[in-house]
Design a protein around this motif. Structure first.
Motif, mmCIF file in Angstrom:
data_model
loop_
_atom_site.group_PDB
_atom_site.id
_atom_site.type_symbol
_atom_site.label_atom_id
_atom_site.label_comp_id
_atom_site.label_asym_id
_atom_site.label_seq_id
_atom_site.Cartn_x
_atom_site.Cartn_y
_atom_site.Cartn_z
ATOM 1 N N ASP A 1 1.113 -1.556 -0.345
ATOM 2 C CA ASP A 1 -0.071 -0.251 -0.314
ATOM 3 C C ASP A 1 0.721 1.084 0.158
ATOM 4 O OD1 ASP A 1 0.645 -1.318 2.821
ATOM 5 O OD2 ASP A 1 -0.449 0.302 2.984
ATOM 6 N N GLU A 2 2.122 1.371 0.486
ATOM 7 C CA GLU A 2 3.131 2.931 0.593
ATOM 8 C C GLU A 2 4.074 1.662 -0.563
ATOM 9 O OE1 GLU A 2 5.482 2.569 4.358
ATOM 10 O OE2 GLU A 2 3.138 2.358 5.142
ATOM 11 N N GLY A 3 4.407 1.079 -1.267
ATOM 12 C CA GLY A 3 5.146 0.882 -2.433
ATOM 13 C C GLY A 3 6.997 1.086 -1.708
ATOM 14 N N ALA A 4 6.600 0.234 -1.691
ATOM 15 C CA ALA A 4 7.662 0.199 0.210
ATOM 16 C C ALA A 4 8.194 -1.157 0.260
ATOM 17 C CB ALA A 4 8.121 1.129 1.298
ATOM 18 N N ILE A 5 9.245 -1.709 0.761
ATOM 19 C CA ILE A 5 9.759 -2.713 1.532
ATOM 20 C C ILE A 5 10.822 -2.706 2.809
ATOM 21 C CG2 ILE A 5 9.715 -3.837 -0.852
ATOM 22 C CD1 ILE A 5 13.272 -3.823 -0.529
ATOM 23 N N VAL A 6 10.560 -3.520 3.628
ATOM 24 C CA VAL A 6 11.450 -3.209 4.707
ATOM 25 C C VAL A 6 13.267 -3.984 4.638
ATOM 26 C CG1 VAL A 6 11.401 -3.525 7.256
ATOM 27 C CG2 VAL A 6 9.864 -2.920 6.244
ATOM 28 N N VAL A 7 13.460 -3.797 4.613
ATOM 29 C CA VAL A 7 14.806 -4.709 4.909
ATOM 30 C C VAL A 7 15.557 -4.587 6.299
ATOM 31 C CG1 VAL A 7 17.222 -5.170 3.341
ATOM 32 C CG2 VAL A 7 15.151 -3.982 2.027
ATOM 33 N N SER A 8 16.094 -6.009 6.472
ATOM 34 C CA SER A 8 17.428 -5.930 7.495
ATOM 35 C C SER A 8 18.339 -6.520 6.611
ATOM 36 C CB SER A 8 16.531 -6.965 8.226
ATOM 37 O OG SER A 8 17.567 -7.120 9.097
ATOM 38 N N VAL A 9 19.670 -5.641 7.479
ATOM 39 C CA VAL A 9 20.869 -5.706 6.693
ATOM 40 C C VAL A 9 21.754 -6.391 8.192
ATOM 41 C CG1 VAL A 9 20.835 -4.641 5.059
ATOM 42 C CG2 VAL A 9 22.165 -3.235 7.051
ATOM 43 N N ASP A 10 22.827 -7.007 7.636
ATOM 44 C CA ASP A 10 23.925 -7.571 9.359
ATOM 45 C C ASP A 10 25.337 -6.553 9.418
ATOM 46 O OD1 ASP A 10 25.633 -8.360 6.878
ATOM 47 O OD2 ASP A 10 25.162 -10.283 7.302
ATOM 48 N N ARG A 11 25.432 -5.729 8.904
ATOM 49 C CA ARG A 11 26.837 -4.821 8.218
ATOM 50 C C ARG A 11 26.056 -3.172 8.482
ATOM 51 N NH1 ARG A 11 28.915 -8.633 5.668
ATOM 52 N NH2 ARG A 11 28.776 -7.341 3.576
ATOM 53 N N PRO A 12 26.532 -1.946 9.108
ATOM 54 C CA PRO A 12 26.118 -0.610 8.696
ATOM 55 C C PRO A 12 26.760 -0.889 7.457
ATOM 56 C CG PRO A 12 27.061 -1.267 10.956
ATOM 57 C CD PRO A 12 27.041 -2.262 9.727
ATOM 58 N N ILE A 13 28.072 -0.708 6.994
ATOM 59 C CA ILE A 13 28.456 -0.844 5.659
ATOM 60 C C ILE A 13 27.264 -0.713 4.248
ATOM 61 C CG2 ILE A 13 29.818 -2.209 5.238
ATOM 62 C CD1 ILE A 13 30.711 1.647 3.933
ATOM 63 N N VAL A 14 26.512 -1.868 4.811
ATOM 64 C CA VAL A 14 25.596 -2.743 3.536
ATOM 65 C C VAL A 14 24.473 -1.880 3.658
ATOM 66 C CG1 VAL A 14 23.788 -4.649 3.068
ATOM 67 C CG2 VAL A 14 26.809 -4.635 3.825
ATOM 68 N N ALA A 15 24.121 -1.224 4.841
ATOM 69 C CA ALA A 15 22.810 -0.605 4.976
ATOM 70 C C ALA A 15 23.205 0.551 3.979
ATOM 71 C CB ALA A 15 22.942 -0.114 6.826
ATOM 72 N N GLN A 16 24.305 1.426 4.731
ATOM 73 C CA GLN A 16 24.365 3.382 4.018
ATOM 74 C C GLN A 16 24.921 2.513 2.159
ATOM 75 O OE1 GLN A 16 24.382 5.800 4.942
ATOM 76 N NE2 GLN A 16 25.976 6.615 3.433
ATOM 77 N N GLU A 17 25.141 1.195 1.920
ATOM 78 C CA GLU A 17 25.655 1.050 0.253
ATOM 79 C C GLU A 17 24.016 0.738 -0.059
ATOM 80 O OE1 GLU A 17 26.716 0.431 -3.393
ATOM 81 O OE2 GLU A 17 27.744 1.383 -1.133
ATOM 82 N N MET A 18 23.032 0.756 0.704
ATOM 83 C CA MET A 18 21.221 0.482 0.605
ATOM 84 C C MET A 18 20.822 1.320 0.012
ATOM 85 S SD MET A 18 20.815 -2.853 0.355
ATOM 86 C CE MET A 18 22.254 -4.062 -0.214
ATOM 87 N N ARG A 19 20.538 2.486 1.593
ATOM 88 C CA ARG A 19 20.132 3.874 1.583
ATOM 89 C C ARG A 19 20.435 4.646 -0.184
ATOM 90 N NH1 ARG A 19 21.942 3.927 6.706
ATOM 91 N NH2 ARG A 19 20.212 3.285 7.628
ATOM 92 N N LEU A 20 22.228 4.531 0.077
ATOM 93 C CA LEU A 20 22.921 5.540 -1.693
ATOM 94 C C LEU A 20 21.643 5.136 -2.957
ATOM 95 C CD1 LEU A 20 26.418 5.624 -0.651
ATOM 96 C CD2 LEU A 20 24.769 7.623 -0.823
ATOM 97 N N ARG A 21 21.803 3.310 -2.516
ATOM 98 C CA ARG A 21 21.492 3.301 -3.874
ATOM 99 C C ARG A 21 19.912 2.852 -4.095
ATOM 100 N NH1 ARG A 21 24.818 0.342 -8.024
ATOM 101 N NH2 ARG A 21 26.983 0.650 -6.818
ATOM 102 N N ALA A 22 19.252 3.471 -3.179
ATOM 103 C CA ALA A 22 17.137 3.181 -3.088
ATOM 104 C C ALA A 22 17.198 3.206 -3.860
ATOM 105 C CB ALA A 22 17.483 3.974 -1.221
ATOM 106 N N ALA A 23 16.676 4.356 -5.024
ATOM 107 C CA ALA A 23 16.502 4.562 -6.095
ATOM 108 C C ALA A 23 16.690 3.754 -7.123
ATOM 109 C CB ALA A 23 16.521 6.340 -7.103
ATOM 110 N N GLU A 24 17.662 3.249 -7.372
ATOM 111 C CA GLU A 24 18.083 2.536 -8.235
ATOM 112 C C GLU A 24 17.380 0.830 -7.747
ATOM 113 O OE1 GLU A 24 22.077 -0.251 -9.748
ATOM 114 O OE2 GLU A 24 22.490 1.978 -8.578
ATOM 115 N N LEU A 25 17.431 1.140 -6.790
ATOM 116 C CA LEU A 25 16.461 -0.599 -6.230
ATOM 117 C C LEU A 25 15.467 -0.674 -5.960
ATOM 118 C CD1 LEU A 25 19.434 -1.565 -3.156
ATOM 119 C CD2 LEU A 25 19.313 -2.607 -5.704
#
Length: 77
Positions: free
Chosen positions: A53-77
């Motif tokens: 309904d929000e057009g979103a997903i919730v993702v869990s990551v195991d390392r802070p650097i991976v979380a940052q990479e996901m945030r930086l690439r959010a529009a692409e992903l």
């Protein structure tokens, strides 16, 4: 003869498992997408929840650097 992938939606509907099937397929798609777009993060993230309904997903990551990479690439992903 029919392929298993063709039978799954019908079987899931009969068992009342449509949501679980949709979530499972989304998780598999997420894993393939991350492996293709952010290879360094492959296996380090997991789809937790779909919010259609929000057009979103919730993702869990195991390392802070991976979380940052996901945030930086959010529009692409």
């Amino acid at each position: 003869m029919r392929r298993l992938g063709e039978l799954l939606p019908q079987a899931a509907a009969a068992l009342g498992l449509e949501e679980q099937l949709r979530t499972g397929r989304a998780a598999a798609t997420w894993e393939r997408l991350v492996a293709e777009r952010v290879p360094a993060a492959a296996g380090a993230s997991q789809l937790v929840e779909l919010r259609e309904d929000e057009g979103a997903i919730v993702v869990s990551v195991d390392r802070p650097i991976v979380a940052q990479e996901m945030r930086l690439r959010a529009a692409e992903l």
